[in-house]
Design a protein around this motif. Structure first.
Motif, PDB file in Angstrom:
ATOM      1  N   LEU A 109       0.844  -1.197   0.000  1.00 42.46           N
ATOM      2  CA  LEU A 109       0.000   0.000   0.000  1.00 42.46           C
ATOM      3  C   LEU A 109       0.881   1.250   0.000  1.00 42.46           C
ATOM      4  CD1 LEU A 109      -2.686   1.505   0.161  1.00 42.46           C
ATOM      5  CD2 LEU A 109      -2.596   1.228   2.649  1.00 42.46           C
ATOM      6  N   ALA A 110       1.919   1.265   0.828  1.00 42.42           N
ATOM      7  CA  ALA A 110       2.824   2.415   0.879  1.00 42.42           C
ATOM      8  C   ALA A 110       3.530   2.615  -0.469  1.00 42.42           C
ATOM      9  CB  ALA A 110       3.840   2.237   2.001  1.00 42.42           C
ATOM     10  N   LEU A 111       3.946   1.529  -1.108  1.00 45.55           N
ATOM     11  CA  LEU A 111       4.575   1.633  -2.429  1.00 45.55           C
ATOM     12  C   LEU A 111       3.597   2.191  -3.457  1.00 45.55           C
ATOM     13  CD1 LEU A 111       6.680  -1.645  -2.641  1.00 45.55           C
ATOM     14  CD2 LEU A 111       7.552   0.702  -2.696  1.00 45.55           C
ATOM     15  N   CYS A 112       2.366   1.751  -3.388  1.00 43.85           N
ATOM     16  CA  CYS A 112       1.341   2.241  -4.301  1.00 43.85           C
ATOM     17  C   CYS A 112       1.123   3.742  -4.103  1.00 43.85           C
ATOM     18  CB  CYS A 112       0.036   1.473  -4.085  1.00 43.85           C
ATOM     19  SG  CYS A 112      -1.261   1.952  -5.229  1.00 43.85           S
ATOM     20  N   GLN A 113       1.019   4.162  -2.862  1.00 46.26           N
ATOM     21  CA  GLN A 113       0.819   5.582  -2.567  1.00 46.26           C
ATOM     22  C   GLN A 113       2.016   6.407  -3.031  1.00 46.26           C
ATOM     23  OE1 GLN A 113      -0.036   5.068   1.601  1.00 46.26           O
ATOM     24  NE2 GLN A 113      -2.245   5.095   1.250  1.00 46.26           N
ATOM     25  N   TRP A 114       3.222   5.888  -2.857  1.00 43.94           N
ATOM     26  CA  TRP A 114       4.402   6.604  -3.330  1.00 43.94           C
ATOM     27  C   TRP A 114       4.380   6.694  -4.855  1.00 43.94           C
ATOM     28  CZ3 TRP A 114       8.434   6.095  -6.639  1.00 43.94           C
ATOM     29  CH2 TRP A 114       9.421   7.071  -6.542  1.00 43.94           C
ATOM     30  N   GLY A 115       3.960   5.624  -5.511  1.00 46.72           N
ATOM     31  CA  GLY A 115       3.850   5.640  -6.971  1.00 46.72           C
ATOM     32  C   GLY A 115       2.867   6.696  -7.443  1.00 46.72           C
ATOM     33  N   GLN A 116       1.757   6.856  -6.729  1.00 41.55           N
ATOM     34  CA  GLN A 116       0.795   7.910  -7.065  1.00 41.55           C
ATOM     35  C   GLN A 116       1.429   9.285  -6.876  1.00 41.55           C
ATOM     36  OE1 GLN A 116      -2.467   6.743  -4.494  1.00 41.55           O
ATOM     37  NE2 GLN A 116      -3.639   6.037  -6.258  1.00 41.55           N
ATOM     38  N   HIS A 117       2.161   9.466  -5.774  1.00 39.22           N
ATOM     39  CA  HIS A 117       2.845  10.731  -5.502  1.00 39.22           C
ATOM     40  C   HIS A 117       3.853  11.029  -6.608  1.00 39.22           C
ATOM     41  CE1 HIS A 117       4.933  13.921  -3.390  1.00 39.22           C
ATOM     42  NE2 HIS A 117       6.061  13.225  -3.480  1.00 39.22           N
ATOM     43  N   HIS A 118       4.605  10.026  -7.010  1.00 45.07           N
ATOM     44  CA  HIS A 118       5.592  10.186  -8.079  1.00 45.07           C
ATOM     45  C   HIS A 118       4.906  10.611  -9.373  1.00 45.07           C
ATOM     46  CE1 HIS A 118       8.428   8.719 -11.215  1.00 45.07           C
ATOM     47  NE2 HIS A 118       9.309   9.266 -10.382  1.00 45.07           N
ATOM     48  N   ALA A 119       3.789   9.980  -9.704  1.00 44.21           N
ATOM     49  CA  ALA A 119       3.041  10.344 -10.908  1.00 44.21           C
ATOM     50  C   ALA A 119       2.540  11.784 -10.810  1.00 44.21           C
ATOM     51  CB  ALA A 119       1.875   9.383 -11.120  1.00 44.21           C
ATOM     52  N   ASP A 120       2.067  12.195  -9.638  1.00 44.00           N
ATOM     53  CA  ASP A 120       1.622  13.580  -9.427  1.00 44.00           C
ATOM     54  C   ASP A 120       2.768  14.555  -9.690  1.00 44.00           C
ATOM     55  OD1 ASP A 120      -0.966  12.845  -8.741  1.00 44.00           O
ATOM     56  OD2 ASP A 120      -0.581  12.913  -6.580  1.00 44.00           O
ATOM     57  N   GLU A 121       3.936  14.231  -9.123  1.00 42.94           N
ATOM     58  CA  GLU A 121       5.100  15.111  -9.258  1.00 42.94           C
ATOM     59  C   GLU A 121       5.542  15.256 -10.716  1.00 42.94           C
ATOM     60  OE1 GLU A 121       6.845  16.986  -6.876  1.00 42.94           O
ATOM     61  OE2 GLU A 121       5.065  16.521  -5.677  1.00 42.94           O
TER      62      GLU A 121
ATOM     63  N   GLU B   2      -3.110  11.672 -14.573  1.00 36.98           N
ATOM     64  CA  GLU B   2      -4.304  11.323 -15.345  1.00 36.98           C
ATOM     65  C   GLU B   2      -4.222   9.956 -15.999  1.00 36.98           C
ATOM     66  OE1 GLU B   2      -1.403  13.073 -18.074  1.00 36.98           O
ATOM     67  OE2 GLU B   2      -2.218  13.840 -16.198  1.00 36.98           O
ATOM     68  N   ARG B   3      -3.022   9.458 -16.264  1.00 38.39           N
ATOM     69  CA  ARG B   3      -2.894   8.137 -16.866  1.00 38.39           C
ATOM     70  C   ARG B   3      -2.539   7.067 -15.852  1.00 38.39           C
ATOM     71  NH1 ARG B   3       1.856   7.089 -20.063  1.00 38.39           N
ATOM     72  NH2 ARG B   3       3.211   7.350 -18.325  1.00 38.39           N
ATOM     73  N   PHE B   4      -2.608   7.413 -14.587  1.00 35.45           N
ATOM     74  CA  PHE B   4      -2.186   6.513 -13.522  1.00 35.45           C
ATOM     75  C   PHE B   4      -3.397   5.860 -12.881  1.00 35.45           C
ATOM     76  CE2 PHE B   4       1.634   5.343 -11.399  1.00 35.45           C
ATOM     77  CZ  PHE B   4       1.294   5.018 -10.102  1.00 35.45           C
ATOM     78  N   ALA B   5      -3.299   4.574 -12.596  1.00 40.86           N
ATOM     79  CA  ALA B   5      -4.411   3.843 -11.974  1.00 40.86           C
ATOM     80  C   ALA B   5      -4.446   4.100 -10.469  1.00 40.86           C
ATOM     81  CB  ALA B   5      -4.253   2.347 -12.235  1.00 40.86           C
ATOM     82  N   ASP B   6      -5.582   3.837  -9.878  1.00 38.86           N
ATOM     83  CA  ASP B   6      -5.724   3.908  -8.424  1.00 38.86           C
ATOM     84  C   ASP B   6      -4.939   2.782  -7.771  1.00 38.86           C
ATOM     85  OD1 ASP B   6      -7.113   5.931  -7.275  1.00 38.86           O
ATOM     86  OD2 ASP B   6      -9.060   4.957  -7.389  1.00 38.86           O
ATOM     87  N   CYS B   7      -4.622   2.971  -6.514  1.00 39.24           N
ATOM     88  CA  CYS B   7      -4.007   1.886  -5.758  1.00 39.24           C
ATOM     89  C   CYS B   7      -5.022   0.758  -5.656  1.00 39.24           C
ATOM     90  CB  CYS B   7      -3.622   2.339  -4.344  1.00 39.24           C
ATOM     91  SG  CYS B   7      -2.124   3.321  -4.311  1.00 39.24           S
TER      92      CYS B   7
END
Length: 132
Positions: free
Chosen positions: A100-112, A117-122
């Motif tokens: 879950l933490a890796l997924c959230q970091w991946g979302q943060h990375h995509a935001d940065e 917009e092309r990133f899936a939800d955790c």
């Protein structure tokens, strides 16, 4: 040739804890397989149906590696035809908050990188604590 024993598998793993952890969970499909096993035991055919992009050969290889590393257990039922179910072990289940933490970091990375917009939800959701 005999299948590798747990001792031989553990000897092949890196001794640096972070490197060891990454080695055990690395692979395109391991986190996804674990996600589906977090909900309970599944048969090979059910896992394959949930992941149409994986070949059966790769699925079996990934399950065997995770079994070798203590993340997944395989139970064979004495039925005709034989039924095999895969489950996350307690050690495998302990990876849920890490994934879950890796997924959230991946979302943060995509935001940065403005790629949200092309990133899936955790796909991993924190499990409710079970009170005894």
């Amino acid at each position: 040739m005999a299948p590798p024993t747990k001792k031989r598998a553990i000897k092949r793993l890196p001794m640096l804890p972070t490197e060891r952890a990454l080695k055990v969970i690395s692979g395109r499909w391991k986190a996804v397989i674990l996600y589906y096993l977090f909900d309970g035991p599944r048969r090979l055919s059910a896992l394959k149906a949930l992941m149409p992009g994986i070949t059966q050969k790769v699925l079996i290889e990934q399950l065997r590696e995770m079994e070798e590393h203590g993340l997944v257990s395989r139970e064979i039922f004495a039925e005709v035809p034989a039924r095999v179910e895969y489950s996350a072990t307690p050690l495998g289940l302990s990876l849920e908050p890490i994934l879950l933490a890796l997924c959230q970091w991946g979302q943060h990375h995509a935001d940065e990188l403005n790629e949200r917009e092309r990133f899936a939800d955790c796909i991993i959701r924190p499990r409710q604590a079970v009170h005894a």
